[in-house]
Enzyme design. Structure first.
Site, PDB file in Angstrom:
ATOM      1  CD  GLU A 167      -3.222  -1.091   1.439  1.00 13.40           C
ATOM      2  OE1 GLU A 167      -2.766  -0.432   2.718  1.00 13.40           O
ATOM      3  OE2 GLU A 167      -3.994  -2.085   1.702  1.00 13.40           O
ATOM      4  CE1 TYR A 198      -8.526  -6.270   4.707  1.00 10.67           C
ATOM      5  CE2 TYR A 198      -7.585  -4.301   4.053  1.00 10.67           C
ATOM      6  CZ  TYR A 198      -7.976  -5.734   4.183  1.00 10.67           C
ATOM      7  OH  TYR A 198      -6.626  -5.812   4.680  1.00 10.67           O
ATOM      8  CD  GLU A 206      -3.800  -5.883   3.549  1.00 13.25           C
ATOM      9  OE1 GLU A 206      -4.042  -4.966   3.677  1.00 13.25           O
ATOM     10  OE2 GLU A 206      -2.163  -5.777   3.262  1.00 13.25           O
TER      11      GLU A 206
HETATM   12  O1  AHR Z   1      -5.257  -5.217   6.993  1.00 10.04           O
HETATM   13  C1  AHR Z   1      -5.014  -5.076   7.569  1.00 10.04           C
HETATM   14  C2  AHR Z   1      -4.793  -3.541   7.590  1.00 10.04           C
HETATM   15  O2  AHR Z   1      -5.323  -3.253   5.888  1.00 10.04           O
HETATM   16  C3  AHR Z   1      -3.625  -3.822   6.025  1.00 10.04           C
HETATM   17  O3  AHR Z   1      -1.941  -3.824   7.574  1.00 10.04           O
HETATM   18  C4  AHR Z   1      -2.980  -3.127   5.363  1.00 10.04           C
HETATM   19  O4  AHR Z   1      -2.221  -3.251   4.379  1.00 10.04           O
HETATM   20  C5  AHR Z   1      -3.992  -2.809   4.924  1.00 10.04           C
HETATM   21  O5  AHR Z   1      -5.277  -1.190   4.789  1.00 10.04           O
END
Ligand code: AHR
Length: 502
Positions: free
Chosen positions: A173, A246, A305
């Site tokens: 990131e 996410y 992720e």
């Molecule tokens: O998974 C939690 C965090 O989410 C990680 O450290 C980061 O890469 C992302 O923003």
């Protein structure tokens, strides 16, 4: 109305088992407590790594594990995590609560964990606050077999032979916690850092560049143009580009998220599942850009992720990201894995966040107790797709609608393995309605069928330390065979895995 048509003779691309990969960061209770308890712990362990967690994870055949972060990776200095543990310096884990990190879990312990799990290591190096030399020396320490300062240091620390290391991330990131960089700046840095992360002996690194956040298509465009195409001498300079996405209700300015993992109504159910399905569009559109610079698909899209992210459990540290895991998370896992399976030609690896006690975890721990989450059980059901050949599916689904959301109720993916067994995973996102599904199977005269189902009576159903098996897979009997037609009766909010044989 709910129909799936497939032809096993159209099976073509391999579903890499690495799509079923995991991620463990020095964050909250993931590494410490969740994995590492230390050799003197009363919790049974092998060289400090807890045995119950390893045993459970071996059952889902973890193929690859990403470490040490996450945001932590760009503040991690690997030399602090080698040598006698009591002499290792401590550091502040500034991203994750400002807690003291004692560095007891470092390179040797991580490689030991991977060996105990039987998985490939995937190490993420530090670009944000580390030097080219530091990253280069880490690779030398791990993989060089000859006489050199780093290989000698490794030997002095008790490891004679180098480890095999394939997957190596060049920063995490870097558009955010890894340095607030612009794509143009990071692309140049990537080229430089990746060059000095050398191949020693016959060890071949698979270099993964920091990719976009969500729908940042500019980032993908720049990275692919500058480092992902073969228009550069010796290019492409990367083997993979890492997308992060996410699923959450809403991100707050401090990075935390709204919405409880367990206290939600049907509006909260459909919102999260619908947002999870956004992965389809992200994978498709980032892949389209990648096709422009890399039509031969030499560079993989690595979703290293992904998963659900809610408000932390009441009473827990706000930066430890500890959350429960319900049937809703099981549905997000199933539908997302279906998306990756369908895009397996470009998506070669994905790593759910995170393995233990953090975000959409496989396992939660409390002292010496552990529980397996509904998401763990989805991963267990989907092991059948590891390295199998993807069979394209045509899906006709009724809509599941509520408020502003309208999504297909049915999701599915299919693969055929080396023994000729056809595996189909299906899910019904509708929490109120059972769904008969007709499968038209061509290319395989189906004579035997077996199934398992993960289901519950409540959207919020989850496993607790008192009731660890409230949500767990059961045999699935609702299957009828008639020639080329297989009919299944999917319960509301369920995930089904079918094995069809001649
Ligand atoms: O998974 C939690 C965090 O989410 C990680 O450290 C980061 O890469 C992302 O923003």
């Amino acid at each position: 109305m709910n129909e799936i048509t497939l032809d096993t003779r159209l099976a073509k691309h391999t579903i890499s088992r690495h799509i079923y990969g995991h991620f463990a960061e020095h964050l909250g209770r993931c590494i410490y407590e969740g994995i590492w308890v230390g050799e003197d712990s009363s919790i049974p362990n092998v060289r400090g790594i807890r045995s119950d967690v390893v045993e459970a994870l071996r059952k889902i055949r973890v193929p690859v594990l990403r470490w040490p972060g996450g945001c932590f990776a760009d503040e991690y200095h690997w030399m602090d995590g080698i040598g006698p543990r009591e002499q290792r310096p401590t550091m502040i884990n500034t991203h994750w609560g400002g807690v003291v990190e004692n560095n007891h879990f470092g390179t040797h312990e991580f490689m030991d964990l991977c060996e105990q799990l039987g998985c490939e290591p995937y190490i993420c190096g530090n670009v944000g606050s580390g030097t080219v030399q530091e990253m280069s020396q880490w690779v030398e320490y791990i993989t060089f077999d000859g006489i050199s300062p780093m290989a000698n240091l490794r030997r002095a620390n008790g490891r004679e032979k180098p480890w095999r290391l394939k997957y190596f991330g060049v920063g995490n990131e870097n558009w955010g916690c890894g340095g607030h960089m612009r794509a143009e700046y990071y692309a140049d840095l990537y080229r430089r850092y990746a060059l000095y992360a050398r191949n020693y002996g016959d060890n071949r690194l698979y270099r993964i560049a920091c990719g976009p956040r969500n729908d940042d298509y500019h980032w993908t465009e720049v990275l692919m143009e500058q480092a992902g195409s073969d228009r550069w001498p010796g290019g492409p300079y990367m083997d993979g580009l890492a997308l992060h996405y996410y699923t959450s209700v809403r991100r707050l300015p401090d990075g935390s998220r709204e919405g409880s993992a367990t206290q939600f109504d049907e509006a909260g159910w459909i919102e999260i599942i619908a947002k999870g399905l956004t992965m389809e569009e992200l994978v498709r559109r980032h892949s389209t850009i990648m096709d422009k610079y890399d039509p031969q698909k030499k560079v993989a899209l690595i979703v290293d992720e992904w998963g659900t992210w809610y408000a932390v459990e009441p009473g827990t540290h706000p930066r430890f990201l500890y959350q429960q895991n319900t049937m809703r998370d099981a549905l997000v896992a199933a539908t997302t894995l279906d998306i990756f399976n369908r895009h397996c030609e470009r998506v070669h690896m994905a790593n759910i966040a995170q393995m233990v006690n953090v975000l959409q975890a496989m396992i939660l721990t409390q002292g010496e107790k552990i529980l397996l989450t509904p998401t763990y059980h989805v991963f267990a059901l989907y092991t059948v797709h590891h390295d199998a050949t993807h069979v394209p599916v045509d899906i006709q689904s009724e809509r599941y609608e509520l408020g502003d959301y309208s999504i297909p109720a049915l999701s599915a993916s299919a693969s055929v393995n080396q023994e000729g067994v056809l595996h189909i995973t299906l899910s019904n996102a509708n929490p109120r309605k059972a769904m008969p599904v007709t499968l038209y199977v061509r290319g395989l005269p189906v004579r035997q069928a077996q199934g398992q189902v993960l289901r519950s009576d409540a959207m919020q159903a989850h496993n607790t330390f008192e009731q660890p098996n409230a949500v767990s897979p059961q045999p699935f009997q609702e299957i009828q065979l008639a020639g080329e037609t297989v009919t299944v009766h999917m319960p509301p909010m369920s995930v089904v895995a079918l094995a069809l044989r001649e």
